[in-house]
Write a protein that holds these residues in place. Structure first.
Motif, mmCIF file in Angstrom:
data_model
loop_
_atom_site.group_PDB
_atom_site.id
_atom_site.type_symbol
_atom_site.label_atom_id
_atom_site.label_comp_id
_atom_site.label_asym_id
_atom_site.label_seq_id
_atom_site.Cartn_x
_atom_site.Cartn_y
_atom_site.Cartn_z
ATOM 1 N N HIS A 63 81.395 -25.976 180.569
ATOM 2 C CA HIS A 63 82.486 -24.963 180.906
ATOM 3 C C HIS A 63 83.834 -25.510 181.353
ATOM 4 C CE1 HIS A 63 78.608 -22.561 181.936
ATOM 5 N NE2 HIS A 63 78.932 -22.233 180.797
ATOM 6 N N LEU A 68 86.758 -22.564 180.289
ATOM 7 C CA LEU A 68 86.204 -21.266 180.899
ATOM 8 C C LEU A 68 85.910 -21.366 182.331
ATOM 9 C CD1 LEU A 68 83.235 -21.074 178.379
ATOM 10 C CD2 LEU A 68 85.208 -19.367 178.703
ATOM 11 N N ALA A 92 93.032 -18.786 178.836
ATOM 12 C CA ALA A 92 92.708 -17.860 177.642
ATOM 13 C C ALA A 92 93.395 -18.540 176.219
ATOM 14 C CB ALA A 92 92.893 -16.556 178.038
ATOM 15 N N ARG A 95 92.083 -21.838 175.371
ATOM 16 C CA ARG A 95 90.753 -21.683 174.362
ATOM 17 C C ARG A 95 91.104 -20.917 173.022
ATOM 18 N NH1 ARG A 95 89.121 -19.293 179.600
ATOM 19 N NH2 ARG A 95 89.204 -17.206 178.593
ATOM 20 N N PHE A 101 84.432 -22.156 170.097
ATOM 21 C CA PHE A 101 83.131 -22.115 170.912
ATOM 22 C C PHE A 101 81.725 -21.738 169.859
ATOM 23 C CE2 PHE A 101 86.029 -21.511 174.145
ATOM 24 C CZ PHE A 101 85.581 -22.207 175.045
ATOM 25 N N PHE A 103 77.715 -20.893 170.399
ATOM 26 C CA PHE A 103 76.609 -20.440 171.363
ATOM 27 C C PHE A 103 75.178 -20.576 170.829
ATOM 28 C CE2 PHE A 103 80.478 -18.257 172.560
ATOM 29 C CZ PHE A 103 80.792 -18.691 173.755
ATOM 30 N N ASN A 107 76.111 -14.977 169.513
ATOM 31 C CA ASN A 107 77.131 -14.118 170.272
ATOM 32 C C ASN A 107 78.123 -13.364 169.121
ATOM 33 O OD1 ASN A 107 76.341 -14.134 172.857
ATOM 34 N ND2 ASN A 107 77.868 -15.630 173.444
ATOM 35 N N LEU A 120 88.057 -12.426 164.934
ATOM 36 C CA LEU A 120 88.140 -12.078 166.178
ATOM 37 C C LEU A 120 89.128 -13.102 167.206
ATOM 38 C CD1 LEU A 120 87.214 -9.867 167.934
ATOM 39 C CD2 LEU A 120 85.403 -11.388 168.752
ATOM 40 N N LEU B 319 82.282 -12.983 175.229
ATOM 41 C CA LEU B 319 82.700 -13.731 173.976
ATOM 42 C C LEU B 319 84.351 -13.392 173.952
ATOM 43 C CD1 LEU B 319 81.841 -15.182 171.180
ATOM 44 C CD2 LEU B 319 82.281 -12.737 170.306
ATOM 45 N N MET B 321 86.501 -13.004 175.917
ATOM 46 C CA MET B 321 87.271 -14.081 176.820
ATOM 47 C C MET B 321 87.294 -15.362 176.125
ATOM 48 S SD MET B 321 86.430 -12.354 180.417
ATOM 49 C CE MET B 321 87.348 -11.098 180.947
ATOM 50 N N ALA B 322 86.095 -15.923 175.704
ATOM 51 C CA ALA B 322 85.782 -17.234 175.319
ATOM 52 C C ALA B 322 86.635 -17.574 173.996
ATOM 53 C CB ALA B 322 84.522 -17.495 174.892
ATOM 54 N N PRO B 402 84.230 -15.000 182.630
ATOM 55 C CA PRO B 402 83.798 -15.030 181.187
ATOM 56 C C PRO B 402 82.364 -16.123 181.275
ATOM 57 C CG PRO B 402 85.833 -16.385 181.742
ATOM 58 C CD PRO B 402 85.594 -15.469 182.828
ATOM 59 N N ILE B 403 82.138 -16.845 182.166
ATOM 60 C CA ILE B 403 80.818 -17.438 182.017
ATOM 61 C C ILE B 403 79.748 -16.592 182.436
ATOM 62 C CG2 ILE B 403 79.577 -19.463 183.018
ATOM 63 C CD1 ILE B 403 82.390 -20.857 183.838
ATOM 64 N N LEU B 406 79.313 -14.269 179.689
ATOM 65 C CA LEU B 406 78.647 -14.894 178.292
ATOM 66 C C LEU B 406 76.983 -15.079 178.579
ATOM 67 C CD1 LEU B 406 80.993 -17.589 177.359
ATOM 68 C CD2 LEU B 406 79.996 -15.854 175.990
ATOM 69 N N ARG B 407 76.666 -15.362 180.108
ATOM 70 C CA ARG B 407 75.289 -15.637 180.163
ATOM 71 C C ARG B 407 74.354 -14.355 180.611
ATOM 72 N NH1 ARG B 407 75.319 -20.284 184.499
ATOM 73 N NH2 ARG B 407 75.530 -22.301 183.194
#
Lengths: 255, 409
Positions: A63, A68, A92, A95, A101, A103, A107, A120, B319, B321-322, B402-403, B406-407
């Motif tokens: 993270h 993040l 932001a 990133r 990213f 996952f 997602n 996106l 997502l 935000m990531a 965000p973390i 996401l979780r």
């Protein structure tokens, strides 16, 4: 504040440098020390696997590397720039511009085509519609999904969904792709395919950081960092095992 | 990210859950629908009332004779004739704010044509009455001042009377009718006027010269007027001045001391119109409060669903935000979704309300009036509801970490 290094030194300076990074979470009265002083350098083009059991601090490290979260103490330099003190919007932006990213659970936005899912990050980067579509198609071609651009996630297999996610991570032309257990929800065949894709991307110069608890997956990386109790316990380089997918059920090949 | 992209994204997100979006916005749809339909019909009714009053004559001032008091029992207004023919002359000559003055004496009587009969109001008056009541003679001509002077047996009749005695399409001018057995020649037919503000058919009347009325129809008092005086002020602004002049002249002529009550009453139509209008305003106020309540309920519905949506889409927010969405992007996304729901509801409700009002007005013959301002009002109010009730869920979304987003499972 450290002065940001000029771009000319990027080639020699590490892409990522952590200096004494600590992360403490307050949990009621108790403080949980997730990271207890991590020093780490990752250079451009490396393929790093971060391993460790749960609670070892590998996710927290991920993270922080992914901007993040911010370290409680210590410094985090990304491309020579100290990013440990930036605010939410500045993170932001980093990133968006520098990181990609992937996952464990993909997602992807449901009921949205692969192409639009990939678009996106570009949407938030302010890229215009035409260029956005062109770059997204290109990214999908790169992960071998050229013929499935208009499929929705529920029309794609797990491996294909993860490839869409990788295309989404790629489309912003990041310096680093961070993957958090990217094969955790995939069968072994698809896992190898995804790792082959990562290796192919690594060959083009993209830096990859992969969090996994599976040694089988870590052996595809060129460097393995093992975390334990919030510290780096082991940091070794290895000859990566080439990922060779057995067959392609979808009939498509990754580049 | 430009606003257009944000709107496109919001619309797509809403279309992903069509039924839910529709049900969410139903509160706003029904609220705006009801308001638009009611306002269109209410405005139509208001305009009709206004037109009715306008049709009764411009700047009219009516002077009614006073009350009789016998043994302490007060009679109603007009129960005793107190206005004299000399009062009428005095008003004609002395009141500078009056343009025209006429008497209006009314009685009911049977009238006959060759083969039909009908009972209607017979009004004795002078030619000025048509001007005062702004009532043109459509066929033929009004009777004249000399008809009044000689007591000619001529009549000006309303449309309804023609219908009843001669049939709808007949040309009645020149025909003879008998009123109380006395033959009258029809010299003019009045233009159709419709109902009065009190619901009477104004076309069901016959006008004859006041002298003839007194001698042939309703004999009796000579000095006093058996009816009211109708006058018109020189302009709408002069109406209060005209009323004051009438009061001064009549009080002086009737020798009423300061502090004593008038033995007559003066009314003007704009007062009556105002009374009707103020009741319309109360009605409109009630409608507006119903509208406010239904929009409030609609707004709460939107807020509720937006909160559910934020919770449901927590991972999506994480997502976004990531991959680089800033807080304001997330805020804008959810706010625009709420706003889109509200405005879409407002537009659907408005179009529906418009057609409902049209259908109602066609089915029941009610007038309707749709003002273009209503469009802006409806859309503006819906948008305000969207912002007010959308801001809280949107802020909640934007402030997610965000973390943990996401979780979120």
């Amino acid at each position: 504040m450290a002065t940001p290094a000029p771009d000319a030194t990027v080639g020699t300076a590490p892409l990522v440098r952590l200096e004494g990074v600590r992360k403490v979470y307050p949990m009621g009265d108790v403080e949980v020390q997730a990271l207890r002083g991590v020093d780490l350098e990752i250079h451009e083009g490396e393929f790093v696997a971060i391993m460790g059991s749960s609670g070892s601090g590998k996710s927290t490290l991920m993270h922080i590397l992914g901007c993040l979260d911010r370290p409680t103490a210590g410094r985090f330099y990304l491309r020579g720039r100290d990013v440990s003190g930036l605010d939410a919007d500045e993170l932001a932006q980093i990133r968006n511009e520098t990181l990609g990213f992937v996952f464990q659970s993909f997602n992807l936005l449901p009921r949205t085509s692969a192409l639009e899912n990939v678009e996106l990050p570009l949407l938030y980067a302010g890229v215009g519609g035409r260029e956005r579509r062109a770059r997204s198609s290109e990214a999908l071609l790169r992960v071998g999904l050229g013929s499935r651009m208009h499929h929705h996630p529920n029309q794609l297999s797990g491996g294909q969904q993860q490839r869409v996610a990788i295309a989404r991570a790629l489309v912003g032309r990041p310096r680093v792709i961070l993957a958090d257990e990217p094969t955790g929800n995939l069968d072994s065949g698809s896992s190898v395919e995804i790792m082959a894709l990562f290796q192919a991307l690594g060959a083009t110069g993209i830096t990859l950081v992969l969090v996994t608890h599976e040694p089988d997956i870590a052996q595809f990386a060129g460097r393995v960092i093992v975390m334990r109790d919030g510290r780096v316990k082991e940091d070794r380089r290895q000859t990566p095992r080439p990922a060779v997918p057995e067959a392609h059920p979808a009939g498509e090949t990754a580049p | 990210m430009n606003p257009l992209e944000t709107i496109r994204m919001a619309v797509r997100a809403l279309l992903r859950n069509k039924l839910r979006s529709f049900l969410t916005t139903l509160g706003i749809i029904i609220g705006v629908f009801a308001v638009i339909a009611m306002v269109a019909i209410g405005e139509g009714a208001k305009v009709q009332v206004e037109q009715t009053f306008a049709s009764m004559g411009s700047n009219i001032v009516i002077v009614m004779p006073g009350t009789s008091t016998q043994g302490g029992a007060m009679g109603g207004m007009g129960s005793m004739p107190t206005l004299t023919w000399d009062d009428l002359k005095a008003l004609r000559n002395e009141a500078s704010a009056l343009k025209a003055v006429a008497v209006q004496m009314r009685t009911a009587a049977q009238v006959q044509s060759d083969d039909q009969n009908w009972t209607t109001s017979i009004i004795g008056s002078s030619p000025e009455i048509f001007e005062i009541r702004s009532w043109p003679v459509e066929d033929g001509a009004p009777f004249t001042t000399s008809d009044v002077d000689v007591g000619a047996k001529v009549a000006v009749v309303g449309r309804t009377v023609v219908d009843k005695l001669f049939g709808a399409t007949a040309d009645a001018v020149g025909h003879t009718i008998r009123i109380k057995g006395v033959p009258f020649q029809i010299v003019g037919v009045l233009a159709k006027k419709g109902q009065s503000a009190m619901g009477q058919d104004q076309d069901d009347q016959i006008f004859v010269p006041q002298t003839t009325w007194q001698s042939k129809i309703q004999g009796g008092l000579q000095k006093f007027i058996q009816g009211a005086i109708f006058a018109s002020a020189v302009s709408a602004e002069a109406t209060p001045r005209a009323e004051a002049q009438i009061k001064d002249i009549l009080r002086d002529r009737h020798h009423i001391d300061v502090g004593m009550d008038d033995d007559f009453s003066v009314r003007n139509l704009s007062d009556m119109a105002n009374a009707v209008e103020s009741s319309t305003r109360v009605f409109t106020g009630l409608l507006a409060s119903i509208a406010a309540i239904s929009l409030l309920v609609g707004g709460i519905g939107i807020m509720n669903i937006m909160l559910v949506s934020v919770t449901e889409r927590t991972r999506e927010i994480g997502l976004r935000m990531a991959v680089g969405a800033r807080r304001r992007h997330i805020l804008a996304q959810f706010l625009v979704e709420a706003l889109t729901l509200a405005i879409a509801g407002g537009i659907v409700g408005m179009v529906g309300g418009y057609y409902a009002a049209q259908a109602l007005s066609q089915a029941f013959g009610w007038p309707m009036l749709f003002r273009i301002e209503t469009v802006f009002l409806a859309v503006g109010f819906s948008a305000a509801v969207g912002i007010v009730f959308g801001i809280f869920p949107a802020r909640k979304a934007a402030q997610l970490d965000p973390i943990s987003a996401l979780r979120y499972e």
